[in-house]
Design an enzyme around this catalytic site. Structure first.
Site, PDB file in Angstrom:
ATOM      1  N   SER A 194       0.853  -1.193   0.000  1.00  0.00           N
ATOM      2  CA  SER A 194       0.000   0.000   0.000  1.00  0.00           C
ATOM      3  C   SER A 194       0.887   1.241   0.000  1.00  0.00           C
ATOM      4  O   SER A 194       1.652   1.458   0.942  1.00  0.00           O
ATOM      5  CB  SER A 194      -0.885   0.017   1.243  1.00  0.00           C
ATOM      6  OG  SER A 194      -1.366   1.333   1.442  1.00  0.00           O
TER       7      SER A 194
ATOM      8  N   HIS B  70      -1.164  -1.292  -4.417  1.00  0.00           N
ATOM      9  CA  HIS B  70      -2.438  -1.007  -3.751  1.00  0.00           C
ATOM     10  C   HIS B  70      -2.551   0.489  -3.493  1.00  0.00           C
ATOM     11  O   HIS B  70      -1.703   1.097  -2.832  1.00  0.00           O
ATOM     12  CB  HIS B  70      -2.500  -1.782  -2.436  1.00  0.00           C
ATOM     13  CG  HIS B  70      -3.813  -1.691  -1.723  1.00  0.00           C
ATOM     14  ND1 HIS B  70      -4.921  -2.412  -2.093  1.00  0.00           N
ATOM     15  CD2 HIS B  70      -4.191  -0.947  -0.647  1.00  0.00           C
ATOM     16  CE1 HIS B  70      -5.924  -2.126  -1.278  1.00  0.00           C
ATOM     17  NE2 HIS B  70      -5.507  -1.234  -0.384  1.00  0.00           N
TER      18      HIS B  70
ATOM     19  N   ASP C 210      -4.709   3.476  -1.999  1.00  0.00           N
ATOM     20  CA  ASP C 210      -5.756   3.787  -1.026  1.00  0.00           C
ATOM     21  C   ASP C 210      -6.280   5.206  -1.217  1.00  0.00           C
ATOM     22  O   ASP C 210      -5.591   6.172  -0.894  1.00  0.00           O
ATOM     23  CB  ASP C 210      -5.188   3.650   0.391  1.00  0.00           C
ATOM     24  CG  ASP C 210      -5.026   2.202   0.806  1.00  0.00           C
ATOM     25  OD1 ASP C 210      -6.003   1.437   0.660  1.00  0.00           O
ATOM     26  OD2 ASP C 210      -3.934   1.841   1.282  1.00  0.00           O
TER      27      ASP C 210
ATOM     28  N   MET D  92      -8.916   7.991  -0.082  1.00  0.00           N
ATOM     29  CA  MET D  92      -9.772   8.326   1.069  1.00  0.00           C
ATOM     30  C   MET D  92     -10.312   9.741   0.939  1.00  0.00           C
ATOM     31  O   MET D  92      -9.559  10.644   0.562  1.00  0.00           O
ATOM     32  CB  MET D  92      -8.945   8.246   2.358  1.00  0.00           C
ATOM     33  CG  MET D  92      -8.285   6.908   2.575  1.00  0.00           C
ATOM     34  SD  MET D  92      -7.257   6.958   4.055  1.00  0.00           S
ATOM     35  CE  MET D  92      -6.653   5.265   4.070  1.00  0.00           C
TER      36      MET D  92
ATOM     37  N   HIS E 136      -8.305   0.950  -4.167  1.00  0.00           N
ATOM     38  CA  HIS E 136      -9.224   0.734  -3.045  1.00  0.00           C
ATOM     39  C   HIS E 136      -9.909   2.061  -2.723  1.00  0.00           C
ATOM     40  O   HIS E 136      -9.303   2.953  -2.127  1.00  0.00           O
ATOM     41  CB  HIS E 136      -8.388   0.216  -1.860  1.00  0.00           C
ATOM     42  CG  HIS E 136      -9.170  -0.036  -0.617  1.00  0.00           C
ATOM     43  ND1 HIS E 136      -8.561  -0.235   0.614  1.00  0.00           N
ATOM     44  CD2 HIS E 136     -10.504  -0.132  -0.388  1.00  0.00           C
ATOM     45  CE1 HIS E 136      -9.490  -0.428   1.529  1.00  0.00           C
ATOM     46  NE2 HIS E 136     -10.680  -0.371   0.960  1.00  0.00           N
TER      47      HIS E 136
ATOM     48  N   MET F 279     -12.075   4.281  -0.709  1.00  0.00           N
ATOM     49  CA  MET F 279     -12.731   4.495   0.592  1.00  0.00           C
ATOM     50  C   MET F 279     -13.397   5.856   0.525  1.00  0.00           C
ATOM     51  O   MET F 279     -12.991   6.822   1.190  1.00  0.00           O
ATOM     52  CB  MET F 279     -11.683   4.419   1.717  1.00  0.00           C
ATOM     53  CG  MET F 279     -11.203   2.998   1.964  1.00  0.00           C
ATOM     54  SD  MET F 279      -9.663   2.919   2.892  1.00  0.00           S
ATOM     55  CE  MET F 279      -8.491   3.115   1.557  1.00  0.00           C
TER      56      MET F 279
ATOM     57  N   MET G 154     -11.473  -6.051   5.158  1.00  0.00           N
ATOM     58  CA  MET G 154     -10.673  -5.128   5.980  1.00  0.00           C
ATOM     59  C   MET G 154     -10.371  -5.810   7.314  1.00  0.00           C
ATOM     60  O   MET G 154     -11.282  -6.260   8.014  1.00  0.00           O
ATOM     61  CB  MET G 154     -11.431  -3.824   6.237  1.00  0.00           C
ATOM     62  CG  MET G 154     -11.546  -2.879   5.051  1.00  0.00           C
ATOM     63  SD  MET G 154      -9.990  -2.438   4.238  1.00  0.00           S
ATOM     64  CE  MET G 154      -9.022  -1.759   5.595  1.00  0.00           C
TER      65      MET G 154
ATOM     66  N   ASP H  61      -6.565  -6.657   4.125  1.00  0.00           N
ATOM     67  CA  ASP H  61      -5.967  -5.314   4.175  1.00  0.00           C
ATOM     68  C   ASP H  61      -6.000  -4.770   5.592  1.00  0.00           C
ATOM     69  O   ASP H  61      -7.079  -4.510   6.134  1.00  0.00           O
ATOM     70  CB  ASP H  61      -6.762  -4.401   3.222  1.00  0.00           C
ATOM     71  CG  ASP H  61      -6.150  -3.008   3.091  1.00  0.00           C
ATOM     72  OD1 ASP H  61      -5.109  -2.748   3.715  1.00  0.00           O
ATOM     73  OD2 ASP H  61      -6.749  -2.191   2.362  1.00  0.00           O
TER      74      ASP H  61
END
Ligand code: DX5
Ligand code: ZN
Length: 211
Positions: free
Chosen positions: A9, A34, A36, A38, A67, A69, A138, A172
């Site tokens: 990540s 990966h 992330d 957010m 991913h 979020m 998660m 994750d």
């Protein structure tokens, strides 16, 4: 069983030299990257978005595993696809129309995944599992790197394996060379690791995870 894959990540990378980090992690043997994303709404933290991801796309040929979020991810699927995502994972808790978002991702020719927060039951996947390339469980509450692995994840992995013998199961949060072991035994095959990989020599850390 599927072979074990490691997805570092980049949330734990040094953002001031992100391009070099992507090159280094690729050389170190990462299987995918990966990413992330957010929004400060779905999770209590803001990371980065489409322009940053686009800026690192040409640094590696590895799969970009994105991913999301973010609330109502359907608003941004096309933008992430255009910016070079290979796989997009949305949270079951983040959209009213989960099935529709999965179709949206697949219609763009990308792989589709769904993620569940620690408190969300596997039952929520029942009517979409056949559409999915990957399930992301998660193993921490999403929002931050460097948190502790939540043990009930192991039971959830087994439950996903019961409803699908073939889907990729990605874990994750809090993955180390210790916590990865029971996850593999339970049937998971793709592992996100942020602080563990970026906290040492990247190649050595990835090798430790692969056992
Ligand atoms: C958490 C993110 C994770 C995180 C993992 O919200 O989805 O990908 O960066 O970091 P570690 O491996 O440090 O728990
Ligand atoms: Zn993640």
């Amino acid at each position: 069983m599927n072979t074990i894959k490691i997805a570092p990540s980049i949330l734990s990378a040094d953002f001031s030299k992100l391009g070099d980090e992507i090159i280094d992690i690729t050389k170190a043997g990462a299987d995918m990257i990966h990413i992330d994303v957010m929004d400060g709404n779905f999770v209590p933290n803001i990371s980065f978005g489409v322009p940053i991801m686009k800026s690192i796309r040409d640094k590696t040929d590895l799969i970009f595993d994105v991913h999301l979020m973010i609330d109502a991810p359907e608003r941004y699927i096309e933008d992430f696809a255009k910016a070079g995502a290979d796989m997009i994972v949305v949270h079951a808790e983040s959209t009213t129309h989960l099935h529709r978002v999965i179709q949206q991702i697949k219609n763009l020719g990308l792989k589709a995944g769904v993620s569940l927060n620690p408190a969300t039951p596997v039952e929520n996947l029942k009517y979409v599992i056949d559409e999915l390339d990957m399930v992301l469980l998660m193993s921490v509450n999403p929002g931050f790197g460097g948190q502790k692995f939540i043990p009930s994840t192991i039971k959830k992995i087994k439950e996903v394996r019961e409803i699908s013998p073939t889907v990729d199961i990605q874990i994750d949060g809090g993955i180390t060379d210790t916590t990865i072991k029971p996850c593999i035994e339970a049937g998971a095959n793709i592992f996100v690791a942020g602080s563990f990989v970026f906290g040492g020599d990247y190649k050595e850390q990835i090798e430790k995870l692969k056992g």
